[in-house]
Enzyme design. Structure first.
Site, short mmCIF file in Angstrom:
data_model
loop_
_atom_site.label_atom_id
_atom_site.label_comp_id
_atom_site.label_asym_id
_atom_site.label_seq_id
_atom_site.Cartn_x
_atom_site.Cartn_y
_atom_site.Cartn_z
N LYS A 1 0.92 -1.44 -0.26
CA LYS A 1 -0.03 -0.10 -0.28
C LYS A 1 1.03 1.12 0.03
CE LYS A 1 -3.94 -2.45 2.40
NZ LYS A 1 -4.67 -2.44 3.45
N TYR B 1 -12.06 -2.68 -3.75
CA TYR B 1 -12.51 -2.94 -2.51
C TYR B 1 -13.94 -2.99 -2.41
CZ TYR B 1 -7.99 -2.64 -0.13
OH TYR B 1 -6.85 -2.93 0.44
N ASN C 1 -1.82 0.01 7.32
CA ASN C 1 -1.33 -1.40 7.68
C ASN C 1 -0.58 -2.11 6.43
OD1 ASN C 1 -3.50 -2.05 5.98
ND2 ASN C 1 -4.62 -3.37 7.41
N HIS D 1 -1.75 -5.45 1.54
CA HIS D 1 -2.85 -6.43 1.28
C HIS D 1 -2.59 -7.59 0.59
CE1 HIS D 1 -6.69 -7.33 -0.64
NE2 HIS D 1 -6.09 -7.69 -1.86
N GLU E 1 -8.66 -10.64 -8.14
CA GLU E 1 -7.84 -9.47 -7.81
C GLU E 1 -6.74 -9.46 -9.05
OE1 GLU E 1 -8.62 -9.03 -3.24
OE2 GLU E 1 -6.99 -9.75 -3.86
#
Ligand code: RTP
Length: 148
Positions: free
Chosen positions: A9, A49, A112, A115, A126
């Site tokens: 990310k 998402y 965080n 992913h 994905e």
């Protein structure tokens, strides 16, 4: 062989964690089958998402993902979806064990770092979204030393 989609990310890229994260998957024995650095548009992040669109944190999550470049990857190996999630650690870094990526490098659930697909089905979806050209076809000469 199973494949998963892993994305570093924007915070992971900005904090210079790309090499560290790739190293952890490489050293485990998984094979890199796709890799790109890119910035995504809002609509693309919303599509990625889409299952979380009703969550109160959805807008913040989309803002986060479009806030800078991300590193999109395909990793391949036996049980790579489940094992990849273990390498990454629990969603909330407060619950991620030391030794996991989030346990070692993250503090806040909204930053965080990484992913990873949560199932073989999501991985397929994905990978198709992020790599419409498909994975790079190659086979590691080390597989003989990694698989019985
Ligand atoms: P990811 O999809 O990023 O691998 O994360 P995950 O499966 O472990 O967690 P998921 O529930 O799918 O949530 C996706 C991402 O949304 C952010 N989040 N923020 N503020 C919050 O309460 C909250 N909850 C989730 C995190 O960045 C999480 O990774």
């Amino acid at each position: 062989m199973e494949q998963t989609f892993i994305m570093i990310k924007p915070d992971g890229v900005q904090r210079n964690l790309v090499g560290e994260i790739i190293g952890r998957f490489e050293k485990k024995g998984f094979s890199l089958k796709g890799l790109k650095l890119l910035s995504v548009e809002r609509g693309f992040a919303e599509k990625h998402y889409e299952d979380l669109s009703s969550k109160p944190f959805f807008n913040g999550l989309v803002e986060y993902i479009i806030s800078g470049p991300v590193v999109a990857m395909i990793w391949e190996g036996k049980n790579v979806v489940t094992t990849g999630r273990k390498i990454i650690g629990a969603t909330n870094p407060s619950d991620s064990a030391p030794g996991t990526i989030r346990g070692d490098f993250a503090v806040d659930i909204g930053r965080n770092v990484i992913h990873g697909s949560d199932s073989v089905g999501s991985a397929r979806k994905e990978i198709a979204l992020w790599f419409p050209e498909g994975p790079v076809a190659w086979s590691s000469s080390l597989n003989h030393w990694i698989y019985e």
